[in-house]
Structure formats: C-alpha cells, structure tokens
Design a protein around this motif. Structure first.
Motif, PDB file in Angstrom:
ATOM      1  N   ASP A 177     -10.791   3.260 -26.685  1.00 19.50           N
ATOM      2  CA  ASP A 177      -9.561   2.674 -26.134  1.00 19.50           C
ATOM      3  C   ASP A 177      -9.850   1.875 -24.868  1.00 19.50           C
ATOM      4  O   ASP A 177      -9.338   0.755 -24.684  1.00 19.50           O
ATOM      5  CB  ASP A 177      -8.544   3.771 -25.829  1.00 19.50           C
ATOM      6  N   GLU A 178     -10.658   2.442 -23.981  1.00 18.06           N
ATOM      7  CA  GLU A 178     -10.995   1.741 -22.737  1.00 18.06           C
ATOM      8  C   GLU A 178     -11.806   0.485 -23.029  1.00 18.06           C
ATOM      9  O   GLU A 178     -11.582  -0.573 -22.413  1.00 18.06           O
ATOM     10  CB  GLU A 178     -11.781   2.675 -21.820  1.00 18.06           C
ATOM     11  N   PHE A 179     -12.724   0.585 -23.980  1.00 18.34           N
ATOM     12  CA  PHE A 179     -13.519  -0.584 -24.337  1.00 18.34           C
ATOM     13  C   PHE A 179     -12.649  -1.683 -24.932  1.00 18.34           C
ATOM     14  O   PHE A 179     -12.802  -2.870 -24.608  1.00 18.34           O
ATOM     15  CB  PHE A 179     -14.608  -0.183 -25.325  1.00 18.34           C
ATOM     16  N   ASN A 180     -11.722  -1.316 -25.835  1.00 17.73           N
ATOM     17  CA  ASN A 180     -10.834  -2.302 -26.446  1.00 17.73           C
ATOM     18  C   ASN A 180      -9.969  -2.998 -25.407  1.00 17.73           C
ATOM     19  O   ASN A 180      -9.730  -4.206 -25.482  1.00 17.73           O
ATOM     20  CB  ASN A 180      -9.941  -1.632 -27.489  1.00 17.73           C
ATOM     21  N   ALA A 181      -9.476  -2.213 -24.443  1.00 19.92           N
ATOM     22  CA  ALA A 181      -8.639  -2.806 -23.395  1.00 19.92           C
ATOM     23  C   ALA A 181      -9.430  -3.819 -22.585  1.00 19.92           C
ATOM     24  O   ALA A 181      -8.954  -4.926 -22.295  1.00 19.92           O
ATOM     25  CB  ALA A 181      -8.082  -1.710 -22.490  1.00 19.92           C
ATOM     26  N   MET A 182     -10.656  -3.463 -22.216  1.00 17.08           N
ATOM     27  CA  MET A 182     -11.493  -4.391 -21.447  1.00 17.08           C
ATOM     28  C   MET A 182     -11.877  -5.613 -22.281  1.00 17.08           C
ATOM     29  O   MET A 182     -11.875  -6.744 -21.785  1.00 17.08           O
ATOM     30  CB  MET A 182     -12.744  -3.670 -20.945  1.00 17.08           C
ATOM     31  N   GLN A 183     -12.205  -5.388 -23.556  1.00 15.33           N
ATOM     32  CA  GLN A 183     -12.592  -6.502 -24.414  1.00 15.33           C
ATOM     33  C   GLN A 183     -11.434  -7.467 -24.633  1.00 15.33           C
ATOM     34  O   GLN A 183     -11.605  -8.690 -24.599  1.00 15.33           O
ATOM     35  CB  GLN A 183     -13.105  -5.979 -25.746  1.00 15.33           C
ATOM     36  N   LYS A 184     -10.255  -6.911 -24.844  1.00 12.37           N
ATOM     37  CA  LYS A 184      -9.077  -7.750 -25.062  1.00 12.37           C
ATOM     38  C   LYS A 184      -8.769  -8.589 -23.829  1.00 12.37           C
ATOM     39  O   LYS A 184      -8.454  -9.782 -23.915  1.00 12.37           O
ATOM     40  CB  LYS A 184      -7.885  -6.866 -25.419  1.00 12.37           C
ATOM     41  N   LYS A 185      -8.864  -7.962 -22.664  1.00 12.74           N
ATOM     42  CA  LYS A 185      -8.619  -8.680 -21.420  1.00 12.74           C
ATOM     43  C   LYS A 185      -9.651  -9.774 -21.213  1.00 12.74           C
ATOM     44  O   LYS A 185      -9.315 -10.900 -20.821  1.00 12.74           O
ATOM     45  CB  LYS A 185      -8.659  -7.688 -20.256  1.00 12.74           C
ATOM     46  N   ALA A 186     -10.906  -9.452 -21.515  1.00 12.68           N
ATOM     47  CA  ALA A 186     -11.966 -10.455 -21.359  1.00 12.68           C
ATOM     48  C   ALA A 186     -11.792 -11.600 -22.349  1.00 12.68           C
ATOM     49  O   ALA A 186     -11.985 -12.775 -21.997  1.00 12.68           O
ATOM     50  CB  ALA A 186     -13.332  -9.793 -21.553  1.00 12.68           C
ATOM     51  N   GLU A 187     -11.414 -11.287 -23.590  1.00 11.92           N
ATOM     52  CA  GLU A 187     -11.226 -12.342 -24.599  1.00 11.92           C
ATOM     53  C   GLU A 187     -10.084 -13.272 -24.209  1.00 11.92           C
ATOM     54  O   GLU A 187     -10.176 -14.493 -24.394  1.00 11.92           O
ATOM     55  CB  GLU A 187     -10.930 -11.703 -25.960  1.00 11.92           C
ATOM     56  N   THR A 188      -9.008 -12.695 -23.677  1.00  5.81           N
ATOM     57  CA  THR A 188      -7.881 -13.531 -23.244  1.00  5.81           C
ATOM     58  C   THR A 188      -8.306 -14.469 -22.124  1.00  5.81           C
ATOM     59  O   THR A 188      -7.994 -15.661 -22.127  1.00  5.81           O
ATOM     60  CB  THR A 188      -6.717 -12.640 -22.778  1.00  5.81           C
ATOM     61  N   ARG A 189      -9.032 -13.917 -21.160  1.00  4.37           N
ATOM     62  CA  ARG A 189      -9.485 -14.756 -20.040  1.00  4.37           C
ATOM     63  C   ARG A 189     -10.449 -15.836 -20.511  1.00  4.37           C
ATOM     64  O   ARG A 189     -10.358 -16.992 -20.076  1.00  4.37           O
ATOM     65  CB  ARG A 189     -10.159 -13.881 -18.981  1.00  4.37           C
ATOM     66  N   LEU A 190     -11.378 -15.455 -21.384  1.00  5.35           N
ATOM     67  CA  LEU A 190     -12.326 -16.444 -21.890  1.00  5.35           C
ATOM     68  C   LEU A 190     -11.632 -17.530 -22.690  1.00  5.35           C
ATOM     69  O   LEU A 190     -11.983 -18.711 -22.607  1.00  5.35           O
ATOM     70  CB  LEU A 190     -13.388 -15.753 -22.752  1.00  5.35           C
ATOM     71  N   SER A 191     -10.647 -17.140 -23.476  1.00  7.71           N
ATOM     72  CA  SER A 191      -9.912 -18.114 -24.277  1.00  7.71           C
ATOM     73  C   SER A 191      -9.168 -19.098 -23.386  1.00  7.71           C
ATOM     74  O   SER A 191      -9.199 -20.315 -23.612  1.00  7.71           O
ATOM     75  CB  SER A 191      -8.929 -17.388 -25.200  1.00  7.71           C
ATOM     76  N   GLN A 192      -8.500 -18.571 -22.361  1.00  5.85           N
ATOM     77  CA  GLN A 192      -7.773 -19.459 -21.449  1.00  5.85           C
ATOM     78  C   GLN A 192      -8.731 -20.357 -20.684  1.00  5.85           C
ATOM     79  O   GLN A 192      -8.474 -21.547 -20.503  1.00  5.85           O
ATOM     80  CB  GLN A 192      -6.935 -18.618 -20.475  1.00  5.85           C
ATOM     81  N   ARG A 193      -9.847 -19.784 -20.242  1.00  5.51           N
ATOM     82  CA  ARG A 193     -10.799 -20.595 -19.484  1.00  5.51           C
ATOM     83  C   ARG A 193     -11.424 -21.671 -20.354  1.00  5.51           C
ATOM     84  O   ARG A 193     -11.641 -22.796 -19.901  1.00  5.51           O
ATOM     85  CB  ARG A 193     -11.895 -19.693 -18.902  1.00  5.51           C
ATOM     86  N   LYS A 194     -11.692 -21.340 -21.633  1.00  9.12           N
ATOM     87  CA  LYS A 194     -12.281 -22.335 -22.528  1.00  9.12           C
ATOM     88  C   LYS A 194     -11.327 -23.499 -22.758  1.00  9.12           C
ATOM     89  O   LYS A 194     -11.740 -24.654 -22.816  1.00  9.12           O
ATOM     90  CB  LYS A 194     -12.664 -21.674 -23.848  1.00  9.12           C
TER      91      LYS A 194
END
Length: 685
Positions: free
Chosen positions: A376-393
């Motif tokens: 659960d903690e890993f998914n939360a961090m991964q989801k947050k990172a993917e959102t940030r990476l997507s917006q930054r890209k």
C-alpha cells in the motif's frame, strides 16, 4: 476413501474461490483505471489555478463593478476565457493580457491538441460561466447546474460529476465535469475553475476491461443514469427498468445510501430466466458514481470444469492423497504459502491492487499483514511519482524550461531529456566548462556563473543569474535565466538541482522598450533626455581621465520653409535622411549623436585621436557635404540639397559644463547663420 472425497471437494471449493477472486480482481483493476483517469484530470484543476493565479485574476475583475467599467470588465473575461481555450497556442493578441496578470515565464501549463479536455472555463459563485451569453460558450455550459454547484462550493477538493445529454442532437453528447472552487482568505469563495471531458474517455477505459472480464460491467451516476452499459441495453437510466426488477432494487438501494452501504461481498439474485447471478458493487473515489459487475455463477463454474482445471484438479488431488498424513501442515502452511506466492507474483507483474489473505492467526498472518502494508505504501508513492512525472513531462516536452543537476565536486551537469539538448546539440551529461564553450558564453556571463557556483559552495544558498547564448547554428542570441537550488539534505550537499528558462521574449521586449525610451523614433538616434545623460557621463569620464570631448551643434538652414512649401511629411523625410547620415558617420567607436529638438542635432566626439580642429572640421565637412546631396521631392526629379550651419565647442577649452559647451557651440552656429549660412565655425576660447 473419506480423505479422497474430502480432498476433492476441498479442491473444488478452493478452485471456485480462486476463480471468483480472479474475476473480482479484474473488476478492481477496472475500478482503479477509472480512478487514475479521474485523479489525473482533477489534478489539472489545482495545477491550472495555481499556475495562472486565477484567484487573483477573478478577484481583480470582480472588484470592478461600476457601469463605466462594465464593458472593459466583460472584455477581460472574454480574453481570459479565450486564453484558457487556446493555452497551447498563445497568440500575440492575448500576450498583452497575460502580461497584465502574470509573467510570461509562468505559462507552464500545456494542453496537447490531442488532449481529451474539451473545454476549460471559470465560473462565479452563482455558477455562471465566464465570459457570458455573448461568447462562443456552448449552451450546455452557460451555467453550472444548481444541485452540482452546491456540492462544489461546499467541498475543499475537486468535484467530479456526470452531465447527461439534454437533447437528441448528436452534438449535445454527455460529458464529465471536473470543478473546484476558488477561495481567498478574508473574502471566501469567489468562483471556481472547471474543465469538461467527453464521457467516452471513461467508457473506453471500462470497455477494455469489460471485453476480457466474465459477465458485464456497468457504471451509474448518482441519479441512476448509465455512464457505461453494454451495447444491448436500450435504457438510459436504471429507473427505466420495471419497479419489481431485482437488479434495479439492489442498485437503487445502494444509490440511495450515497455509497455508504456498498456490500463487501457479492450479492446473489436470479434474473427473469431463473439464472443465478453474482452482483458486485464498487464505488469510484471522489465521485458519487457506482460501478456494478454481474456474472453468472455457472460462468464461474464452467471455467473450473474445463480440461485445464481438470488437469490441475487431478494434480492437486494426487498431492492431497500423498499428503493425507500431513493434512494439518498442508492446511496451515503449504497451501496458504502457495497462494501467497502466486499473488505476490501477480503483484510483481503489475496487478498492484491485489492483496494477500491468510485466515489463520499465526506468524504467516503477521507476515502477510506487513507485506500488504508495504505494498500500500509503495503504491501510494508510485502513484504520486507517476502523477508528478506525467505532469512534468507534459510541461517539459513543449516548453522552454530545462531541469538539470550539477555535481559541485566534479562540475558535471546532467540535463533532463528535453528538446533543449536536442536543439542545441549538446550531450545530456557535460562538464560546466564544455557547456559554457558550446553555448558561446561571453566573458561576463562566464564570470557570473563562476561567482554563483562559488557562493553555492560557501553559503549553500539559492542563486539566480541571467545569461545570453548563441551556439553554432543558431541565427539569433537567446537569453536564459538559471536558478540553482541546493538539495536540503546534509548527505548530498554536493548535488545541486537547477532550472533554466528561456526568457528571450521578455528580454527582447525589454530591449524594445529601452530603445523606445532612449532613441528618437523618427531619426533613430538618441533623444534629448538620453543625449544629456550621456553627455554628463562623458564629461565626468573626461574629467577623471584628463581627456577632451568635442560637441558639434547642427541646425538645418531654412527647415521651416521646407515644411511650409512641401509639407510636414517631406520635413519628416529630411529628419530621417539626416539621421541616416549622422549614424553612418558618427559610429560608436568615435562618439554618439542625438536630436536636440526640431531641426537641431548634437554630435559628441569622444575619440581622443579625432579631437583637433583639423579632424573635427573634416568630420563636419563630410556630414555637410553628404547632406548637400539632398533628397528628391515629389514635384522634382532632381535632389533638393539640405544645407546646414554648424558650431563646434571643445571641453575643457570652451567650458566645463554641458550647458556651457552647448551654449558656446550654439553661438558659433548662429555666427554661421548671420554670415551666410551653410558653414562651420569653432567657438572662441
């Protein structure tokens, strides 16, 4: 024999449970995909609000309430709305508007032409869409519906609502509304920002899962409207089914509870054909939508009795026979561990929303619980990172913003993969000195960068500089700001994050405005104000270095008669002609020139090799002879000569102040006027 029978039924029960869990996992995966789409678009609202300072813009416009400003206020709304619609292609017509509210380098939001976003709007607390009735806003968005508006204004997070089509017009299709209120401290809610996307975006997500999942998936709005349904359905709402329909009853009951009573286990009921169905309910986070999944129990059983399952059953049966004496070991250790291992493999292969389950209270259950928490903690961090990476890209792919990291020890720069390094032909990893050389840094800009890096090492504070680059192959120079941001970690103080932004457009505007402020627009030499500032500095430098400065005062003979006879347009042509002649003769390396006023001009010579009577007379004669060539009038084919009178004064022989030297040069010029004009005379010592 009893053991064999027990083992066989145990296998069938476990196989049925596994098949049921696999089907449920596919539905959960579909639910997760929908939520990811909705969260992504919800994040766009906060990103858009913060990037464009919508709160400040709406408040500033709304404070203008008098009738005298209503027309301008409406224009501002129109401009805001138009800019939001075409944010990926800001034209020169909207540039001035954006400069009025925020700096151009803050235009970080990019909406791709292939984006699913149909429209971005802002609205007031009454739900009215800007800019109003006279705009090109479609009818369906003239106002946020009152029931939806009340929910939006009461919530602190972005809201998601389904808007059904209001007519049978093909253009009037259903949409999904993402909306967020905008609040200002001490003021309250001043409006909001919203975007609309086609409901087909969500349908396409479900359709991919529905085609590979046993049974049927359906998505309802809080009003019972079908957001997604199978193709054979002809209804648009659950309430179009008969009141005694068992499926309608279950769905209606859950909708009335606003999602608070969604069952954790499947509900069983029979359809009109007597077939037993399993009904799963799933809520969609941050919405009041309800997703259902109906599947026939016999469809699950059919999968179990297939040849593959028979083979697997035979294998399990033989294992149960061989391990009859160790039944307890199998029950509490072997089988649970096998299931756990299988699910871990599925989680590792991408089904990250699956969770382990172990019914017995022992050490294995503690292990399972800790593993689920970790996932659960890993998914939360991964989801947050993917959102940030997507917006930054999105931002980085289409903007003039470049992120980088700098290692202070090795002075190695690592750029993010972006158009910057491709356009300028530099490697992604490069030494600072090689980078400055490739970008053609000037000596001054190179020193700026070295000083900034020195301060980073000594003080560890953020640094900001501006440089000009023109690498090989680039026709024009470009200006960039560079910001160094130290990492706030004592263990990585040698790593510096940074961002460089292209500010060429701003710099060119500054240069243009500076040119308008310093130069005469007609003859393109210094205006009177700038001329006096430069003459004051020239005398200060001359006094400090014991040097000379010469002033040549030029007055056009009979200029007023030219205006009266040929018109002011011809007079302007004369002024422009004089400006061209002066600019070509008085270059930056020998001095400068300016328009004193009307038809009077002043040349300032600072080159010490030219400040002598002979050299100054030579310069004045060249200019006087070139002016005598003249320009053509409309009536004559031959040139009309331009005659002038010149007076020359020299610092310090003729005075120590600008006013004194100009007065002496002016008197010398008038001596020429009184003695026949079209001549040159030096001021008396």
């Amino acid at each position: 024999m009893v053991t064999i029978v027990i083992g066989w039924y145990y296998y069938l029960a476990q196989a049925y449970e596994i098949q049921t869990q696999a089907t449920e996992a596919q539905v959960i995966s579909c639910q997760s995909d929908i939520q990811e789409y909705l969260i992504f678009y919800s994040n766009q609202l906060s990103f858009l609000e913060n990037t464009y300072n919508l709160a400040g813009q709406i408040q500033e416009i709304s404070q203008t309430s008098t009738d005298a400003y209503m027309i301008q206020r409406q224009k501002n709304y129109d401009t805001l709305y138009s800019a939001l619609k075409t944010i990926d292609n800001v034209s020169s017509n909207t540039l001035n508007f954006f400069e009025a509210f925020f700096l151009p380098q803050q235009l970080l939001y990019y909406r791709s032409p292939s984006s699913n976003i149909e429209q971005i709007v802002v609205f007031d607390p009454n739900g009215s869409i800007y800019p109003g009735q006279n705009s090109d806003v479609p009818n369906y968005t003239e106002r946020i519906p009152a029931d939806i508006l009340s929910v939006i204004l009461m919530s602190q997070v972005p809201q998601i609502h389904y808007l059904a089509a209001q007519s049978n017009n093909p253009k009037d299709h259903d949409r999904i509304l993402f909306a967020k209120n905008i609040v200002i401290d001490n003021v309250g809610i001043i409006g909001g920002v919203a975007l609309f996307i086609d409901a087909d975006v969500v349908r396409n997500v479900i359709m991919k899962k529905d085609s590979t999942t046993p049974g049927r998936i359906t998505l309802f709005s809080s009003k019972g409207e079908y957001i997604y349904k199978s193709s054979e359905h002809i209804f648009t709402s659950i309430y179009q089914l008969p009141p005694n329909n068992e499926y309608r009853s279950y769905v209606e009951n859950v909708l009335m509870q606003n999602g608070d009573a969604i069952p954790n286990r499947p509900t069983y009921f029979h359809n009109q054909s007597g077939q037993e169905l399993m009904l799963y309910f799933r809520g969609i986070t941050n919405t009041d939508w309800l997703m259902t999944h109906t599947v026939a129990t016999e469809e699950i059983a059919t999968g179990i009795t297939s040849p593959v399952w028979y083979l697997l059953g035979l294998t399990v049966f033989m294992l149960l026979m061989a391990m009859a004496l160790s039944h307890q070991f199998m029950k509490y250790v072997f089988i649970p561990l096998e299931r756990i291992t299988t699910k871990i493999g599925r989680i590792r292969n991408g089904e990250r929303f699956l969770r382990l389950y172990y019914p017995h209270n022992n050490e294995i259950r503690d292990l399972v619980t800790n593993f689920n928490t970790l996932v659960d903690e890993f998914n939360a961090m991964q989801k947050k990172a993917e959102t940030r990476l997507s917006q930054r890209k999105i931002i980085m792919d289409k903007s003039d913003i470049v992120l980088f990291e700098l290692e202070l020890d090795s002075m190695i720069i690592t750029f993010d993969d972006s158009m910057f390094i491709k356009t300028h032909g530099i490697p992604q990893i490069i030494h600072v000195n090689a980078y400055m050389k490739a970008m053609k840094y000037s000596v001054e800009d190179s020193e700026k960068l070295r000083i900034a890096l020195k301060r980073l090492r000594e003080k560890g504070t953020a640094q900001h500089i501006e440089v000009c680059i023109q690498p090989d192959g680039m026709p024009e120079p470009t200006w960039w700001t560079i910001d160094f941001l130290p990492v706030n970690d004592i263990n990585v103080t040698h790593i510096i994050s940074g961002v460089t932004i292209n500010v060429t457009a701003i710099k060119q505007e500054q240069i243009r405005f500076q040119s308008l402020a310093e130069f005469d627009t007609l003859c393109n030499i210094y205006n009177r104000s700038t001329l006096f500032d430069k003459m004051d500095r020239s005398l200060e430098n001359a006094a400090e270095n014991c040097e000379k400065v010469a002033f040549i005062f030029i007055d056009i003979d009979d200029f007023k008669q030219f205006n009266n006879k040929y018109g002011h347009e011809f007079g302007d042509r004369i002024i422009k002609f004089i400006g061209r002649v002066i600019r070509s003769e008085v270059t930056d390396d020998i001095g400068y020139a300016g328009r004193y006023g009307g038809d009077e001009f002043i040349l300032c010579i600072t080159d010490q090799d030219l400040i002598s009577c002979e050299k100054l007379l030579e310069i004045a004669e060249i200019i006087r002879n070139r002016l005598q060539v003249g320009i053509k009038t409309r009536e004559k084919t031959s040139n009309l000569p331009i005659l002038c009178s010149m007076g020359i004064s020299i610092y310090p022989e003729n005075g120590f102040l600008v006013e004194t030297l100009l007065d002496r040069a002016d008197k010398a010029m008038y001596h020429v006027k009184e003695t026949g004009k079209n001549g040159i005379f030096f001021a008396k010592v």
